[in-house]
Design a protein around this motif. Structure first.
Motif, PDB file in Angstrom:
ATOM      1  N   ALA A   1      -6.530  -9.067  -1.395  1.00 14.84           N
ATOM      2  CA  ALA A   1      -6.468  -9.320  -0.551  1.00 14.84           C
ATOM      3  C   ALA A   1      -5.009  -9.382   0.726  1.00 14.84           C
ATOM      4  N   PRO A   2      -3.824  -9.488  -0.364  1.00  8.85           N
ATOM      5  CA  PRO A   2      -2.975  -9.216   0.165  1.00  8.85           C
ATOM      6  C   PRO A   2      -2.763  -7.353   0.266  1.00  8.85           C
ATOM      7  N   GLY A   3      -3.009  -6.851   0.492  1.00  5.11           N
ATOM      8  CA  GLY A   3      -2.852  -5.575   0.691  1.00  5.11           C
ATOM      9  C   GLY A   3      -2.472  -4.197  -0.039  1.00  5.11           C
ATOM     10  N   ALA A   4      -2.424  -4.719  -1.259  1.00  7.62           N
ATOM     11  CA  ALA A   4      -1.247  -4.466  -2.513  1.00  7.62           C
ATOM     12  C   ALA A   4      -1.144  -2.886  -2.735  1.00  7.62           C
ATOM     13  N   ARG A   5      -2.674  -2.614  -2.183  1.00  4.14           N
ATOM     14  CA  ARG A   5      -3.239  -1.252  -2.402  1.00  4.14           C
ATOM     15  C   ARG A   5      -3.563   0.006  -1.868  1.00  4.14           C
ATOM     16  N   VAL A   6      -3.216   1.303  -1.082  1.00  4.46           N
ATOM     17  CA  VAL A   6      -2.756   2.117   0.111  1.00  4.46           C
ATOM     18  C   VAL A   6      -3.408   3.744  -0.838  1.00  4.46           C
ATOM     19  N   PHE A   7      -4.133   4.071  -0.197  1.00  6.71           N
ATOM     20  CA  PHE A   7      -4.943   4.947  -0.600  1.00  6.71           C
ATOM     21  C   PHE A   7      -5.072   5.887   0.333  1.00  6.71           C
ATOM     22  N   GLY A   8      -5.118   7.382  -0.129  1.00  6.05           N
ATOM     23  CA  GLY A   8      -4.462   8.440   1.105  1.00  6.05           C
ATOM     24  C   GLY A   8      -4.230   9.408   0.440  1.00  6.05           C
ATOM     25  N   ASP A   9      -3.892  10.804   1.358  1.00  5.46           N
ATOM     26  CA  ASP A   9      -3.365  12.328   0.937  1.00  5.46           C
ATOM     27  C   ASP A   9      -2.195  11.877   0.375  1.00  5.46           C
ATOM     28  N   LEU A  10      -1.695  12.509  -1.182  1.00  8.75           N
ATOM     29  CA  LEU A  10      -0.623  12.523  -1.348  1.00  8.75           C
ATOM     30  C   LEU A  10       0.107  14.411  -0.157  1.00  8.75           C
ATOM     31  N   GLY A  11      -0.997  15.144  -0.718  1.00  3.97           N
ATOM     32  CA  GLY A  11      -0.892  16.489   0.131  1.00  3.97           C
ATOM     33  C   GLY A  11      -0.283  16.118   1.225  1.00  3.97           C
ATOM     34  N   ASN A  12      -1.061  15.320   2.320  1.00  4.40           N
ATOM     35  CA  ASN A  12       0.191  15.358   4.077  1.00  4.40           C
ATOM     36  C   ASN A  12       1.467  14.210   3.697  1.00  4.40           C
ATOM     37  N   PRO A  13       1.946  14.863   3.861  1.00 10.29           N
ATOM     38  CA  PRO A  13       3.549  13.955   4.495  1.00 10.29           C
ATOM     39  C   PRO A  13       3.643  13.354   4.978  1.00 10.29           C
ATOM     40  N   ASN A  14       2.162  12.881   5.940  1.00  7.98           N
ATOM     41  CA  ASN A  14       2.020  12.387   6.767  1.00  7.98           C
ATOM     42  C   ASN A  14       1.164  10.839   7.224  1.00  7.98           C
ATOM     43  N   SER A  15       0.855  10.657   5.506  1.00  6.43           N
ATOM     44  CA  SER A  15      -0.231  10.157   5.252  1.00  6.43           C
ATOM     45  C   SER A  15       0.218   8.763   4.867  1.00  6.43           C
TER      46      SER A  15
END
Length: 256
Positions: A194-208
């Motif tokens: 609910a508070p948006g504490a978690r973010v998920f994405g590509d660690l290999g992309n410097p722009n993520s």
């Protein structure tokens, strides 16, 4: 290929355990088998003691010690960064449970963590340890990735919702639950935070988004001295939330 990872903002985490509940429902976990655990502890002493909490998923390490000790190579790391368990190869020896410094693995053949045991209420068979009516659809289960209801005698763990994330379109760098185009591919714990504490994405992309957050706010990894190199990073920096092992480095915290 993507290198999937997670960022958890401890300044936003409210300790509500929505991540724990959504993970249990998404992955058909038994009560007490918390792949997305929230650990509670206290700091200080009476009368100014404070209750604190710390979210702890599987770290999906770059150098997983659990995989290094597995005698059958049932635990493995795939090219996209997931640390998974092949239930067709797992012999339930628990070496991986001993080697994991995060306590993120489970062997549910033992006495149920919460009584009455649901296995007796919804008995399974040789292919499934239990068979609840709300289990994951059969088409999503994958024994080679440890997805679904496990058979008897194997170890289970968080999969970063591999059955969702692995279906994301090639080239996707951010899995944002607020974006209708990526919501269905985002891990359940991230969707329900609910508070948006978690973010998920590509660690290999410097722009993520995950890469930018780690760089801009100095993301840290839990027990990094073990050499496991977790792919889960924590953001802190204030008194409201900090990684327990580093809390003493923050001004005014960790005092005797």
């Amino acid at each position: 290929m993507a290198k999937w990872g997670m960022v958890i903002d401890l300044e936003k985490c409210a300790g509500c355990q929505a991540c724990t509940t959504s993970c249990q429902m998404e992955n058909t976990r038994q009560p007490g088998e918390n792949w997305q655990d929230v650990l509670y502890y206290t700091e200080g002493s009476f009368p100014s003691a404070e209750l604190k909490w710390f979210p702890r998923p599987c770290m999906h390490c770059e150098e997983p010690s659990c995989a290094a000790v597995c005698p059958t190579k049932a635990t493995y790391k795939d090219p996209d960064g997931f640390v998974l368990v092949d239930w067709d190869k797992c012999i339930g020896c628990k070496f991986c449970m001993v080697a994991c410094p995060y306590g993120a693995r489970f062997y549910t053949d033992e006495k149920a963590a919460v009584e009455p045991g649901v296995k007796s209420v919804f008995p399974g068979d040789r292919s499934r340890q239990w068979n609840p009516p709300w289990k994951m659809p059969d088409a999503r289960e994958d024994m080679a990735k440890g997805v679904g209801v496990q058979p008897p005698g194997v170890v289970s763990k968080c999969t970063f919702c591999n059955h969702r994330v692995s279906k994301a379109p090639a080239g996707t760098m951010d899995l944002d639950p607020a974006n209708p185009a990526t919501r269905d591919f985002t891990p359940a714990c991230v969707v329900t935070c609910a508070p948006g504490a978690r973010v998920f994405g590509d660690l290999g992309n410097p722009n993520s988004q995950v890469s930018r957050l780690i760089a801009d706010r100095g993301g840290v990894r839990l027990l990094d001295h073990t050499g496991n190199k977790p792919q889960v990073y924590y953001l802190s920096g204030g008194s409201a939330g900090a990684v327990p092992a580093t809390r003493a480095t923050h001004k005014g915290q960790g005092e005797a």
